[in-house]
Design a protein around this motif. Sequence first.
Motif, PDB file in Angstrom:
ATOM      1  N   PRO A  74     -87.723  41.846  -3.418  1.00  0.00           N
ATOM      2  CA  PRO A  74     -86.451  41.160  -3.370  1.00  0.00           C
ATOM      3  C   PRO A  74     -85.458  41.907  -4.267  1.00  0.00           C
ATOM      4  O   PRO A  74     -85.918  42.520  -5.232  1.00  0.00           O
ATOM      5  N   PRO A  75     -84.200  41.902  -3.971  1.00  0.00           N
ATOM      6  CA  PRO A  75     -83.516  41.205  -2.883  1.00  0.00           C
ATOM      7  C   PRO A  75     -83.498  41.971  -1.568  1.00  0.00           C
ATOM      8  O   PRO A  75     -82.911  41.498  -0.607  1.00  0.00           O
ATOM      9  N   LEU A  76     -84.182  43.126  -1.518  1.00  0.00           N
ATOM     10  CA  LEU A  76     -84.110  43.935  -0.295  1.00  0.00           C
ATOM     11  C   LEU A  76     -84.860  43.283   0.865  1.00  0.00           C
ATOM     12  O   LEU A  76     -84.669  43.640   2.024  1.00  0.00           O
ATOM     13  N   SER A  77     -85.701  42.302   0.530  1.00  0.00           N
ATOM     14  CA  SER A  77     -86.435  41.608   1.584  1.00  0.00           C
ATOM     15  C   SER A  77     -85.492  40.719   2.403  1.00  0.00           C
ATOM     16  O   SER A  77     -85.844  40.280   3.498  1.00  0.00           O
ATOM     17  N   ASP A  78     -84.298  40.450   1.889  1.00  0.00           N
ATOM     18  CA  ASP A  78     -83.312  39.621   2.586  1.00  0.00           C
ATOM     19  C   ASP A  78     -82.512  40.483   3.565  1.00  0.00           C
ATOM     20  O   ASP A  78     -81.861  41.443   3.167  1.00  0.00           O
ATOM     21  N   VAL A  79     -82.564  40.090   4.843  1.00  0.00           N
ATOM     22  CA  VAL A  79     -81.918  40.920   5.869  1.00  0.00           C
ATOM     23  C   VAL A  79     -80.414  41.043   5.636  1.00  0.00           C
ATOM     24  O   VAL A  79     -79.789  42.067   5.931  1.00  0.00           O
ATOM     25  N   ALA A  90     -75.507  35.590   0.455  1.00  0.00           N
ATOM     26  CA  ALA A  90     -76.955  35.639   0.217  1.00  0.00           C
ATOM     27  C   ALA A  90     -77.296  35.186  -1.198  1.00  0.00           C
ATOM     28  O   ALA A  90     -78.467  35.094  -1.562  1.00  0.00           O
ATOM     29  N   GLY A  91     -76.251  34.923  -1.996  1.00  0.00           N
ATOM     30  CA  GLY A  91     -76.497  34.411  -3.339  1.00  0.00           C
ATOM     31  C   GLY A  91     -76.534  35.480  -4.410  1.00  0.00           C
ATOM     32  O   GLY A  91     -76.910  35.217  -5.550  1.00  0.00           O
ATOM     33  N   TYR A  92     -76.139  36.703  -4.069  1.00  0.00           N
ATOM     34  CA  TYR A  92     -76.127  37.761  -5.073  1.00  0.00           C
ATOM     35  C   TYR A  92     -74.687  38.024  -5.505  1.00  0.00           C
ATOM     36  O   TYR A  92     -74.038  38.958  -5.044  1.00  0.00           O
ATOM     37  N   LYS A  93     -74.187  37.148  -6.362  1.00  0.00           N
ATOM     38  CA  LYS A  93     -72.796  37.292  -6.813  1.00  0.00           C
ATOM     39  C   LYS A  93     -72.741  38.286  -7.961  1.00  0.00           C
ATOM     40  O   LYS A  93     -73.743  38.548  -8.621  1.00  0.00           O
ATOM     41  N   GLY A 122     -69.958  42.983 -13.398  1.00  0.00           N
ATOM     42  CA  GLY A 122     -69.637  43.437 -12.045  1.00  0.00           C
ATOM     43  C   GLY A 122     -70.859  43.800 -11.222  1.00  0.00           C
ATOM     44  O   GLY A 122     -70.753  44.153 -10.057  1.00  0.00           O
ATOM     45  N   VAL A 123     -72.040  43.707 -11.832  1.00  0.00           N
ATOM     46  CA  VAL A 123     -73.263  44.123 -11.138  1.00  0.00           C
ATOM     47  C   VAL A 123     -73.949  42.914 -10.512  1.00  0.00           C
ATOM     48  O   VAL A 123     -74.095  41.872 -11.149  1.00  0.00           O
ATOM     49  N   ARG A 124     -74.340  43.068  -9.259  1.00  0.00           N
ATOM     50  CA  ARG A 124     -75.072  41.990  -8.574  1.00  0.00           C
ATOM     51  C   ARG A 124     -76.569  42.106  -8.847  1.00  0.00           C
ATOM     52  O   ARG A 124     -77.230  41.143  -9.173  1.00  0.00           O
ATOM     53  N   PHE A 125     -77.108  43.308  -8.649  1.00  0.00           N
ATOM     54  CA  PHE A 125     -78.519  43.581  -8.978  1.00  0.00           C
ATOM     55  C   PHE A 125     -78.716  45.093  -9.073  1.00  0.00           C
ATOM     56  O   PHE A 125     -77.836  45.866  -8.684  1.00  0.00           O
ATOM     57  N   ARG A 126     -79.878  45.487  -9.600  1.00  0.00           N
ATOM     58  CA  ARG A 126     -80.174  46.919  -9.771  1.00  0.00           C
ATOM     59  C   ARG A 126     -81.296  47.324  -8.827  1.00  0.00           C
ATOM     60  O   ARG A 126     -82.237  46.561  -8.614  1.00  0.00           O
ATOM     61  N   ILE A 127     -81.201  48.520  -8.274  1.00  0.00           N
ATOM     62  CA  ILE A 127     -82.328  49.054  -7.499  1.00  0.00           C
ATOM     63  C   ILE A 127     -82.543  50.520  -7.879  1.00  0.00           C
ATOM     64  O   ILE A 127     -81.674  51.140  -8.491  1.00  0.00           O
ATOM     65  N   GLY A 176     -94.895  64.804  -5.239  1.00  0.00           N
ATOM     66  CA  GLY A 176     -94.653  63.611  -6.033  1.00  0.00           C
ATOM     67  C   GLY A 176     -93.911  62.552  -5.233  1.00  0.00           C
ATOM     68  O   GLY A 176     -94.240  61.361  -5.277  1.00  0.00           O
ATOM     69  N   TRP A 177     -92.920  62.984  -4.469  1.00  0.00           N
ATOM     70  CA  TRP A 177     -92.134  62.049  -3.654  1.00  0.00           C
ATOM     71  C   TRP A 177     -93.026  61.367  -2.617  1.00  0.00           C
ATOM     72  O   TRP A 177     -92.987  60.143  -2.432  1.00  0.00           O
ATOM     73  N   LEU A 178     -93.864  62.166  -1.932  1.00  0.00           N
ATOM     74  CA  LEU A 178     -94.743  61.614  -0.896  1.00  0.00           C
ATOM     75  C   LEU A 178     -95.670  60.559  -1.483  1.00  0.00           C
ATOM     76  O   LEU A 178     -95.849  59.484  -0.912  1.00  0.00           O
ATOM     77  N   LYS A 179     -96.249  60.875  -2.642  1.00  0.00           N
ATOM     78  CA  LYS A 179     -97.207  59.945  -3.234  1.00  0.00           C
ATOM     79  C   LYS A 179     -96.494  58.661  -3.667  1.00  0.00           C
ATOM     80  O   LYS A 179     -96.974  57.553  -3.409  1.00  0.00           O
ATOM     81  N   THR A 180     -95.338  58.805  -4.295  1.00  0.00           N
ATOM     82  CA  THR A 180     -94.599  57.635  -4.763  1.00  0.00           C
ATOM     83  C   THR A 180     -94.224  56.707  -3.607  1.00  0.00           C
ATOM     84  O   THR A 180     -94.376  55.490  -3.700  1.00  0.00           O
ATOM     85  N   VAL A 181     -93.746  57.301  -2.519  1.00  0.00           N
ATOM     86  CA  VAL A 181     -93.243  56.474  -1.410  1.00  0.00           C
ATOM     87  C   VAL A 181     -94.363  55.984  -0.500  1.00  0.00           C
ATOM     88  O   VAL A 181     -94.426  54.802  -0.162  1.00  0.00           O
ATOM     89  N   TYR A 182     -95.282  56.892  -0.118  1.00  0.00           N
ATOM     90  CA  TYR A 182     -96.221  56.537   0.954  1.00  0.00           C
ATOM     91  C   TYR A 182     -97.608  56.116   0.483  1.00  0.00           C
ATOM     92  O   TYR A 182     -98.387  55.599   1.271  1.00  0.00           O
ATOM     93  N   THR A 183     -97.905  56.348  -0.793  1.00  0.00           N
ATOM     94  CA  THR A 183     -99.191  55.884  -1.291  1.00  0.00           C
ATOM     95  C   THR A 183     -99.000  54.738  -2.286  1.00  0.00           C
ATOM     96  O   THR A 183     -99.626  53.695  -2.177  1.00  0.00           O
ATOM     97  N   ASP A 184     -98.076  54.942  -3.229  1.00  0.00           N
ATOM     98  CA  ASP A 184     -97.881  53.927  -4.269  1.00  0.00           C
ATOM     99  C   ASP A 184     -96.875  52.839  -3.861  1.00  0.00           C
ATOM    100  O   ASP A 184     -96.831  51.784  -4.489  1.00  0.00           O
ATOM    101  N   TYR A 185     -96.064  53.103  -2.838  1.00  0.00           N
ATOM    102  CA  TYR A 185     -94.982  52.201  -2.448  1.00  0.00           C
ATOM    103  C   TYR A 185     -94.113  51.825  -3.646  1.00  0.00           C
ATOM    104  O   TYR A 185     -93.622  50.691  -3.762  1.00  0.00           O
ATOM    105  N   ASN A 186     -93.953  52.759  -4.554  1.00  0.00           N
ATOM    106  CA  ASN A 186     -93.244  52.483  -5.794  1.00  0.00           C
ATOM    107  C   ASN A 186     -91.778  52.915  -5.661  1.00  0.00           C
ATOM    108  O   ASN A 186     -91.356  53.914  -6.241  1.00  0.00           O
ATOM    109  N   PHE A 187     -91.028  52.215  -4.818  1.00  0.00           N
ATOM    110  CA  PHE A 187     -89.621  52.573  -4.608  1.00  0.00           C
ATOM    111  C   PHE A 187     -88.853  51.365  -4.079  1.00  0.00           C
ATOM    112  O   PHE A 187     -89.450  50.401  -3.613  1.00  0.00           O
ATOM    113  N   HIS A 188     -87.547  51.419  -4.197  1.00  0.00           N
ATOM    114  CA  HIS A 188     -86.703  50.412  -3.537  1.00  0.00           C
ATOM    115  C   HIS A 188     -86.094  50.988  -2.262  1.00  0.00           C
ATOM    116  O   HIS A 188     -86.279  50.466  -1.191  1.00  0.00           O
ATOM    117  N   ILE A 189     -85.334  52.091  -2.439  1.00  0.00           N
ATOM    118  CA  ILE A 189     -84.856  52.794  -1.248  1.00  0.00           C
ATOM    119  C   ILE A 189     -85.099  54.289  -1.433  1.00  0.00           C
ATOM    120  O   ILE A 189     -85.166  54.783  -2.553  1.00  0.00           O
TER     121      ILE A 189
END
Lengths: 535, 325
Positions: free
Chosen positions: A295-300, A360-363, A368-373, A411-424
Amino acid sequence: MMKTVLGVLSVGLAAALGATAAAQTPVRGGSLTYTYHPEPTAMSTVSTTAVPVALVATKIYDSLLEWEGAEMKPVPGLAASWTRSDDGRTWTFKLRDGVKWHDGQPFTSADVKFSVENIAKAYHSRGRAHFGDVEAVETPDKSTVVFRLKAPVPYFIKAFQPTETPMLPVHKFAGVDLASAAAVRQAEVITRAPVGTGPFKLKEWQRGSHIILERNPDYWREGRPYLDQIILRVLPDGAARAIAFEKGEVDLAPQSALPEAELQRLGKLPGVVTSSAGTEALGPNLWLEVNLREPPLSDVRVRRAISMALDRSRIIDVIWYGYGKPGIGPIVSSDPNFFNKALKPYAYDPKKAGELLDEAGYKRGSDGVRFRITQNVLPYGENWTRLGEYVKQELSKLGIAVDTRSADLAGWLKTVYTDYNFHITSTFQHNYSDPTIGIERSYHSANIRPGAAFQNSMGYKNARVDQLFDLSKRELDPAKRKAQFDELQQIIHDEQPVIYLLEMQYVHLFHKRVHGLISNGISMYSNWANVWKEK
Amino acid sequence: MTSRLSYVALRALQVIPAVLAIAVLNFILLHMAPGDAADVIAGLSGHASAEMTAELRRSFGLDQPLIVQFFVYIGRLLTLDLGISLIQSRPVVELIAERMGATLILMLTAIGVAVGIGLLLGILAALRHRSWTDTALSVLALVVYATPQFWLGLMLIVFFSITLDIFPSGGMRTIGAEFGPIHSVLDVARHLVLPAGTLGLFYVALYTRLMRTSMLDIMTLDYITTARAKGMSELRIAFTHAARNALLPIVTLLGVQVGHLLGGSILVETVFGWPGLGRLVLDALLQRDLVLLLGILFISSVVVVLTNLLVDVIYGLLDPRLARK
């Protein structure tokens, strides 16, 4: 007088039509020199389908069929004919007589069986996707191969493209432990001494410098290939590649081999052709992959807001030098067979994006920041770094603070596709010639598997999407199958599990003296038997 | 003589722990980064399933605990087996051997010419200390030293290759040409001019500056004053008395720069498409081909350590007091 006028006209026409008019009188002989970087790491796409390997290997190793046009219509090649049973479960290929390997041995059905069962199915990265349903490969005689499938596979024929299922000589694998991926990858015909049936064979490979392919005098097609040689010049520096092209030392820079900044300049030189045709069956699609577990990326609504906050035309014009089209959905608009024409790109509308986030409730907070990713950046060079900077800048205006993280490819491949340790993260994928092969990997929930690179890292699950993929995988009626893909594209477009930014454009630059290069949707991966060069 | 031999022997013995320590350090440093070659191969293929990645990892032995991989690596090193490249699937020794020659030709030419010219210019500048020659040489050396090599290389290509069209823009040989032995050498020489010039100019600047400073220091020493008092000419003093001692820092620097031999010319090799080791190192690094990378690092560390041994020996020859200590 009439004759002169006609002569002038025909010269004018030839100049205007370039390749088309002159293509009527092909000339035999000459060398075609192209440049690409990095250097190939192997001589067969069994090792990797990375561009440098695919460019050279496809001239040496043919598959069973050849392909015509952007729609990729299969035509006879090593297989002279083929039939499919009505239930779609039996495919019979009749091989051409008299075809020889580069070492003089005859090409037979045993080679086909071996190439599919032992090599492609087991070790090619798309082998399981193509041949997972193959129950048995029968070889009733030396020139007949029968594939028996567990269930119908509508895209089965597409497997016989040169990058996908290259034909390999079984007699060159004596003593190779076929159960070991490393042993197969180390086989000499894969690493450095290829023996294919294609129009060209390897003459010389001076590592770090060049590769020379020479005409195969025993090629099965009478009078082909036209060229005597194909030469790859390895020039690691982009500016140096551009200079070599400008000087005419290089005839062709395929598939964006030159930096975009140079493409514009060189494309304006007299006698130079710039073309993006002939890549329709690759369809590179660039997007921001979103981790839907977080969350909050899980919100369409949040994903739609991000999608609206990014100006696609600016990304194309400023970062990609004008090459590309706005990203729309999972299938690129240049796909002549499967693209859903009803879909449009998300329009740039930062105001509406802000309203969506409020809703969506992210005021915005007091700062001035709504959330961090966090944002990971695909480590493929300058353009990607600048895209990361643009995304950060644009999202910060929207009130989303972005921390950018960089790594090397491993490193990028492992972080994204093995560890899922990313937001975008920025990334791109190819559509290839069939959506089951090209896009199912990213959106079917069965492909949420740690360690599977360029698959469903987002954790995207939609029962209807899964069902549509499962149905289309078996649907033999092209119209019904298209309808299934249309619906699927609509759902994914609405849900934005990834933020589509750009349909990338591969650009080939070549001198006008070269003809016959653009022949189908994978033109640079064709065997170039019909390519010729003016003297 | 005996003392010189034992000096060399002692230095030679020190080579072994040094090389081993470097090998261990290389291994540890390279394995600290996340991800491995199986990730890269699977990633580049664009489609590999989790099973395929796992199978690759298994067949490369990358699934083993790090300590096991380490002992496999050391065990192989002890038998001088550098292994098989993960990405290219070919023996590392072969891959290095194919590239070594090109790098040696480029570097030795560049350094050889640069040392020769640099020493002469350095001595000249020192002899003409505070004259306009000295100032001009120093400023020029500083400018060349500060010029980025890739830029200089590209400018040389634009001028000599595109505008004048007298040298090829890149590569090491005329591709596909079948020359006799003499023509082959001339062909390589023609291709060598621009890259060796680009690299050499940098070193000329370096050695000019160093030799000048070194000479200036020496020329103020008492024994030089004595030589002057004896009525010797400045030129003779410079070449017979001063230059030999002034060479000591140059030799030290040369020793250090041999380390660059195997990777330091990456930029020049990249710009000129010179098929040397520099590019191989970079590609191996980008593709996380640790076996290849460790092999290149091992060979280059051996070369550096051996060169330093050689430097020590030359030191002893230049200054016999060092060997006696």
